[in-house]
Structures are given as C-alpha cells and as structure tokens.
Scaffold this motif. Structure first.
Motif, PDB file in Angstrom:
ATOM      1  N   ILE B 186       0.871  -1.177   0.000  1.00 55.20           N
ATOM      2  CA  ILE B 186       0.000   0.000   0.000  1.00 55.20           C
ATOM      3  C   ILE B 186       0.905   1.223   0.000  1.00 55.20           C
ATOM      4  O   ILE B 186       1.891   1.270   0.744  1.00 55.20           O
ATOM      5  N   SER B 187       0.562   2.193  -0.827  1.00 56.09           N
ATOM      6  CA  SER B 187       1.406   3.391  -0.861  1.00 56.09           C
ATOM      7  C   SER B 187       0.595   4.623  -1.260  1.00 56.09           C
ATOM      8  O   SER B 187      -0.420   4.527  -1.950  1.00 56.09           O
ATOM      9  N   HIS B 188       1.067   5.778  -0.756  1.00 62.08           N
ATOM     10  CA  HIS B 188       0.504   7.052  -1.185  1.00 62.08           C
ATOM     11  C   HIS B 188       1.378   7.669  -2.261  1.00 62.08           C
ATOM     12  O   HIS B 188       1.011   8.653  -2.883  1.00 62.08           O
ATOM     13  N   ASP B 189       2.567   7.074  -2.402  1.00 67.03           N
ATOM     14  CA  ASP B 189       3.610   7.665  -3.215  1.00 67.03           C
ATOM     15  C   ASP B 189       3.559   7.045  -4.626  1.00 67.03           C
ATOM     16  O   ASP B 189       4.112   5.967  -4.867  1.00 67.03           O
ATOM     17  N   LEU B 190       2.880   7.727  -5.559  1.00 70.04           N
ATOM     18  CA  LEU B 190       2.676   7.144  -6.886  1.00 70.04           C
ATOM     19  C   LEU B 190       3.979   6.839  -7.631  1.00 70.04           C
ATOM     20  O   LEU B 190       4.150   5.725  -8.142  1.00 70.04           O
ATOM     21  N   PRO B 191       4.931   7.808  -7.727  1.00 69.37           N
ATOM     22  CA  PRO B 191       6.172   7.498  -8.462  1.00 69.37           C
ATOM     23  C   PRO B 191       6.898   6.285  -7.892  1.00 69.37           C
ATOM     24  O   PRO B 191       7.402   5.434  -8.625  1.00 69.37           O
ATOM     25  N   ARG B 192       6.918   6.207  -6.565  1.00 68.34           N
ATOM     26  CA  ARG B 192       7.602   5.090  -5.916  1.00 68.34           C
ATOM     27  C   ARG B 192       6.886   3.773  -6.216  1.00 68.34           C
ATOM     28  O   ARG B 192       7.515   2.749  -6.490  1.00 68.34           O
ATOM     29  N   ALA B 193       5.565   3.801  -6.131  1.00 69.46           N
ATOM     30  CA  ALA B 193       4.772   2.592  -6.403  1.00 69.46           C
ATOM     31  C   ALA B 193       5.039   2.105  -7.826  1.00 69.46           C
ATOM     32  O   ALA B 193       5.222   0.905  -8.066  1.00 69.46           O
TER      33      ALA B 193
END
Lengths: 236, 231
Positions: B186-193
């Motif tokens: 689960i992530s809020h960080d789109l580029p990282r995801a």
C-alpha cells in the motif's frame, strides 16, 4: 519455492509453549529495562496502604478485623492498574498486531500475557506484604495466608487479563477495565477477603475451607473460559 | 497467491470495502494506491488475517481465510507504518522474540542473515528505541522476513522517512521482491509505487477502480488518471 526455516516446526503444543515463554521473557526483559510498570504499581500500592493506615487510626483488634479488606483493596486496585498498562502499551505501540500475526494458538498469547501480569502483581505483593505487616503490626507471613494471596491473585489476573484484552480496543479503556472487571471478580475478591480474614483471626478450618475451595473453583472455571473465548475477544 | 473475491467490509453501518476483486499472482509485486479512507489498510488487514471480511472470499497461498488463518500466518510477512517492535529490547532480542513466535530454527544464524540484509548487523545489540525512523523501518523489515515468508504485505512502509532513508528502504524492498516473493504494498507515493511494483491498482471509496501493469506506464498520465478516478 525456497525452504522455509519453519519447515521443521515442532508440535503445536511445543510451539505454543515456546511462544508463551517468549512473550513472558519479552515482557520481563522490557520491564527490567524500563521499570515502568512495577515501580508505578509499587508506589501506588504503598500509598494505598499508608492512606488506609493513617485514615483509619485503629486499635489492634480493629486492625486485625479490617486488615484483610485493606490488603485486598490494595491488591485489586494495583492489579487493575497493572493489567490495564500491560495491554495498553502493546496496543499503543501497535505491537499487539505483531503477536496476533504469529502462527500460534491465541491461547499461547493469552497465557504469555497472563503469566507476565501474574509475575508483576506477585512481585509488588511480595514487597507490599512486609510493609503492611510492619505498619499494621500483623504477621502476614503465614503459609495458608500466602496460599490465599496466590490463589486470589491468580484468579484476579486470569479474569483481568481476559477483560483487559477486550477493554484495550475501547476508547475509554482506563475506565472500561474496572467497570468490566470488578463485577466479574466479586466472587474471587469476597472469597479472598473472607479466607484471609479467617486466617488472620485464627478462625476454624471449617470456616476458612469453603472460601479457599471457592477460590480454586473460580480459578479453574475462569482459566477454562479464558482459553475458550480469548480467540474471539481479540478478533477485529 | 492472494485472491480477493467480492470482498465487502462494513464497520457498523459504514461500508469500507464494497466488493473488492483482486488477484496477486505468485512472484508478483502489486502496489495498491488510493486516497486516505479508501479502505487500503482494511484490505491489507483482512489479507493478514487481522480482520474478517463481512462478505466475500479471501484466499491466501491457497488457504481460505479465516478458516485456515494459522496456515496463512506462516506464509505472511507484514510491515506496517507501525514497526511492531519493542523499544526496550535490542534489535537482536526483537528478532529472537519474533523468531521464537514463528518457530524459526537456527535463530542466531538467521537473525544475523536478515540483519545483514537490511544493513543493521553492527547495531544488533542496541535498544530499538535508540534507532532512527529509517533504521526502525529496516528492522521492521528484518522482523517480517525472518521466517522467510512467501508473501509480503507492506502498509505504507515509507511513512515518516526522509529521502535517504526512503531510498535505502527501496533497495531493501527490491531485494525482498527479487527473491521471488509475492508482494502487496500500500502506498501514497505514486512514483515510488510505479518504480517498485509490477502492477498497480487504484482503490477508491472501497472499490478497485483501475489496475495496470507498470511496465511502460507514463507516470504523468497515470497521475492524471489517478486524480480523475479518486476525486
């Protein structure tokens, strides 16, 4: 698929016991380092004993009559405080989820927390009893009385650990635990006070024995109930 | 490996998940993104056997939940934004504790192995409460991979990390995923995801509204699509 280090798992019972003692060791190690719980319980207990001592200003005969009541009020209040903190700390750190994620029977977690709580409560009692003896000028070091203290504390911790695991999910958990615990623990508190008073007043064995029997029965019934329902209490 | 079928979860009368259908194949790394309150953590907690779905079917590693929760827990390593560690224990003691809970054999060797993997072997004797946030998160990963789980669940593992610590965590996450593990993050960080995962899924208002492979995905176009689907 790679071989997992858990491939050679011991039996479920062995794993359960190992998990139980791992939790006990973890709780004791953390407490020895932080000294948060036992020191708070100890100060609280000694203050309660002192307050009763100065508030009641009793003669020797009256002291013997009320000693058992004061002793168990101290133990139950301190016990409630300790049980609350033991679970609240796990919940606040989120580490209780870590315990629930482990592939062990939930009963192993319950017994681990129970044994830890029991050790903390008995440690505090071992210090409070001599102080109480001095302040009230009553010898509490009688084998039968110590047995009653052990049985009463065990019963209180058994039901307290169970209800604390439930209360920790509520917002007002500090208030919720005593509200849930005291009504359920009334039989063990009454039996412990009556048995202790009987021993201190040198009553006949016939008067003391039913209360000790009640303690044993209570402890047995609640340990069985806790074993059966703990799983459901910790489910979200 | 992870299969959610028509999963619904309500808290009281409030629906949090509304018919989730999602499959994560063996060895796949899926990132689940979505705004706050979309139900991401609830979905992860259901997969981790910490919560029961109100309706629907969840299978993890071929086992049905909650019926075979014990078997599922053996397969799972979970890292949440809370480290699930004890500050008054050393790094080594934390790992030894969890190793005993999971029945890990040859615990000393295994503990050294995972501490080396996350770059904390030199701090093994230090209390966890003396660690920085980044180190705590790496220790949390060491805890989660200690029993060599086949499936990893990450709940916003980058929360509270600075850039350096985040980059270091990315390296650890890549090495975890490179071992053939199935990962749901689960992530809020789109580029990282997008950089870490093989596939990305958008969860909005309790529903999976979009899934796409990350290979060849334009980050800017995806960000725009994310905004449209979640607002």
């Amino acid at each position: 698929m790679t071989n997992s280090p858990t491939d050679r798992l011991p039996s479920a019972l062995g794993q359960g016991l190992r998990a139980t003692f791992a939790i006990v060791r973890k709780d004791l190690t953390a407490e020895v380092r932080s000294k948060e719980l036992v020191s708070a319980l100890l100060v609280f207990s000694l203050l309660v004993v002192l307050i009763f001592n100065f508030a009641l200003e009793l003669d020797k005969a009256a002291r013997e009559n009320v000693a058992a009541g004061v002793l168990w009020v101290t133990f139950t209040f301190a016990g409630t405080l300790g049980l609350n903190r033991a679970f609240a700390a796990e919940k606040d750190r989120g580490s209780f989820d870590g315990l629930l994620l482990a592939p062990v029977d939930r009963a192993a977690i319950y017994f681990g927390k129970l044994i830890g709580a029991l050790i903390f409560m008995l440690t505090v009692e071992a210090i409070v009893i001599p102080v109480f003896s001095l302040l009230y000028n009553i010898n509490l070091f009688r084998p039968l009385l110590l047995l009653v203290v052990l049985l009463g504390t065990f019963g209180y911790a058994v039901v307290g650990t169970l209800l604390a695991s439930m209360a920790m999910h509520t917002r007002a958990r500090d208030v919720m635990l005593p509200i849930l615990l005291f009504p359920v623990a009334i039989p063990v508190i009454i039996a412990a006070v009556k048995a202790s008073a009987g021993i201190l007043l040198a009553s006949d064995w016939g008067e003391i024995a039913p209360w000790i029997n009640l303690l044993v029965v209570y402890d047995t019934i609640f340990i069985a109930i806790a074993y059966m329902v703990f799983d459901y209490l910790v489910e979200e | 490996m992870l299969d959610f079928h028509a999963v619904t979860k309500t808290f009281g009368l409030k629906p949090v998940l509304r018919g989730i259908d999602l499959t994560v194949a063996e060895g796949e790394f899926v990132a689940l993104v979505g705004p706050n309150g979309a139900g991401k953590t609830t979905l992860l907690r259901i997969a981790a056997s910490l919560s029961r779905p109100t309706l629907g079917r969840v299978r993890v590693g071929g086992y049905d939940l909650p019926a075979h929760a014990d078997a599922v827990r053996r397969l799972l390593g979970v890292v949440s934004h809370l480290p699930l560690l004890y500050g008054d224990l050393t790094a080594d003691e934390n790992l030894r504790f969890y190793g005993e809970m999971y029945g890990v054999s040859d615990l000393r060797r295994r503990s050294t192995e995972v501490l080396e993997q996350v770059g904390l072997v030199h701090r093994r004797g230090d209390l966890a409460r003396t660690f920085s946030r980044g180190m705590i998160q790496r220790l949390a990963i060491a805890r989660a991979i200690l029993h060599a789980p086949q499936i990893m669940l990450f709940d916003e593992p980058h929360t509270g990390l600075d850039q350096d610590a985040g980059a270091m965590l990315d390296t650890v996450l890549k090495s975890v995923a490179a071992n053939g593990r199935t990962v749901l993050m689960i992530s809020h960080d789109l580029p990282r995801a997008l950089a870490l995962a093989h596939r990305v899924a958008i969860l909005s208002r309790g529903k999976i509204v979009h899934t796409a492979p990350t290979a060849g995905l334009d980050p800017r176009a995806f960000a725009q699509q994310y905004d449209e689907l979640t607002h």
